[in-house]
Write an enzyme that holds these catalytic residues in place. Structure first.
Site, short mmCIF file in Angstrom:
data_model
loop_
_atom_site.label_atom_id
_atom_site.label_comp_id
_atom_site.label_asym_id
_atom_site.label_seq_id
_atom_site.Cartn_x
_atom_site.Cartn_y
_atom_site.Cartn_z
N CYS A 1 -2.98 4.47 8.21
CA CYS A 1 -3.23 3.86 9.52
C CYS A 1 -2.07 4.04 10.49
CB CYS A 1 -3.56 2.38 9.34
SG CYS A 1 -5.08 2.09 8.42
N ASN B 1 0.80 -1.22 0.00
CA ASN B 1 0.00 0.00 0.00
C ASN B 1 0.84 1.28 0.00
OD1 ASN B 1 0.48 -1.21 2.67
ND2 ASN B 1 -0.39 0.69 3.47
N CYS C 1 -11.66 -3.75 -0.55
CA CYS C 1 -12.11 -2.62 0.27
C CYS C 1 -12.91 -1.65 -0.58
CB CYS C 1 -10.90 -1.93 0.88
SG CYS C 1 -11.31 -0.80 2.20
N GLY C 2 -14.19 -1.47 -0.25
CA GLY C 2 -15.07 -0.62 -1.03
C GLY C 2 -14.60 0.81 -1.13
N HIS C 3 -14.13 1.38 -0.02
CA HIS C 3 -13.80 2.81 -0.05
C HIS C 3 -12.50 3.10 -0.79
CE1 HIS C 3 -10.57 3.24 3.05
NE2 HIS C 3 -11.11 2.15 3.57
#
Length: 398
Positions: free
Chosen positions: A327, A155, A202-204
């Site tokens: 995060c 990521n 992950c939808g968002h």
């Protein structure tokens, strides 16, 4: 560009697609029933759930929509995949992961190792973020391994891992293989003909709403629910989730799939143009594998300046980017990904991730490039000219 400026933090989250939002709104005011209810209001919402599962299954090329389990987010999906497998295979006491995983995986593995007595094999990476395949083959896969949990692409840097090879090796050793999140919708994948057992989407991160995530569980895999209660999600995850989001999370994945080829060509061209000019700025370099990374991700490490100073400079120009994972952005320590790659201490505090989307324009990239030379001013007051490198960080990047 939005009213707030240029948004280049799409690996953290994306703007909800207007068409996705338009389709969601009636589910809040008209089709609002509980899908577990037997009346017409409930049946209508249950149908929306099925449509979402079908769209999500199609995006990952899954064989059956029944293989999709909706959850509240990526952390829950990662935890569910690992904990469910450990419960299904109680005699196996080893886990395999990488040193550059998301905290949702690493923190759980740390807990299982310290509090539950599991052995965790953490596979290292080279200075481009490529997984150490020899170490993976040599010491990580044995009869005691219950699950391998390794991301499809990192990521922070975008470096893509050879997932099919890793999954095949895990399958041969009798281990469950779990992957994905950031790569879904950005590169082609086909779990129907893959050795991948579980995959998180992950939808968002796909222009769908937050709070909605999908966990693919291959048909026939041993699965033990972690969230217990009602019979929702075919008794695999109890609780009434965000039903409007379920429908449109699948829709967001479907839209991402439709636009993938054209979008990736355009976004990759913008990323490469930006990276080439950014790399020309003195004392900075692009991290990750330049030939094998996500088309939307460019992570530039600037030496002798803190990431916070870079982000403030960009923010003053109405440009949103990030330094490391969203995060962990509150931490003052260098990113664990940069440390694992051996990025020198003088640059480990200064990586800046620019993550593009299908909404990013070439004009926006040009504006970012014009702002970047301002980094030189911030370097003049940085303490990293004289600080010694801490343990675990190599002094040179080669």
């Amino acid at each position: 560009m939005t009213a707030q400026g240029i948004y280049l933090d799409n690996n953290a989250t994306t703007r909800v697609d207007p068409d996705v939002l338009a389709e969601m709104l009636p589910l809040f005011t008209e089709q609002f029933g509980n899908p577990s209810s037997m009346h017409g209001f409930g049946a209508a919402v249950g149908g929306q759930d099925r449509m979402g599962a079908q769209a999500g299954a199609g995006a990952a090329r899954a064989a059956h929509d029944s293989e999709i389990v909706f959850t509240s987010g990526g952390t829950e999906s990662d935890n569910t995949a690992i904990l469910s497998t450990l419960e299904a295979y109680p005699k196996k006491k080893s886990i395999v992961t990488s040193v550059v995983e998301h905290p949702a995986v690493l923190a759980l593995c740390d807990y299982l190792e310290k509090k539950r007595g599991y052995t965790v094999h953490r596979i290292g990476v080279d200075n481009r973020g490529n997984l150490d395949l020899d170490a993976y083959k040599r010491c990580a896969l044995g009869p005691d391994v219950a699950i391998v949990s390794i991301m499809w692409a990192n990521n922070e840097t975008g470096t893509i891992f050879p997932i099919e090879e890793l999954a095949q090796l895990a399958k041969a050793a009798g281990a469950v293989f779990h992957t994905a999140v950031q790569a879904v919708g950005k590169i082609p994948m086909n779990v129907r003909h893959s050795a991948v057992d579980m995959l998180c989407a992950c939808g968002h991160k796909l222009h769908a709403p937050k709070g909605v995530h999908a966990l693919y569980v291959k048909r026939g895999l041993r699965f033990r629910p972690i969230v217990r209660g009602g019979h929702q999600e075919r008794s695999r995850r109890a609780g009434n989730g965000e039903r409007a989001g379920h429908r449109r999370a699948g829709g967001g994945a479907h839209v991402a799939l439709m636009h993938m080829t054209d979008e990736n060509t355009r976004v990759k061209r913008s990323r490469q143009a930006g990276a080439a000019i950014l790399a020309a700025v003195p004392n900075c370099f692009v991290t990750g594998n330049p030939a094998n990374r996500l088309p939307n991700t460019c992570n530039v490490a600037f030496e002798y300046i803190e990431g916070e100073a870079i982000l403030l400079l960009l923010n003053e120009a109405d440009i949103a980017a990030s330094s490391g994972s969203a995060c962990t952005s509150g931490s003052l320590e260098p990113s664990h990904v940069m440390r694992a790659m051996g990025v020198p201490y003088t640059a480990a505090h200064g990586p800046t991730r620019l993550s593009l989307s299908r909404e990013t324009t070439e004009e926006e990239i040009d504006r970012v490039i014009r702002v970047v030379p301002g980094m030189r001013t911030g370097r003049s007051v940085s303490p990293y000219w004289s600080q010694a490198a801490p343990e675990g960080v190599r002094p040179v990047y080669s």
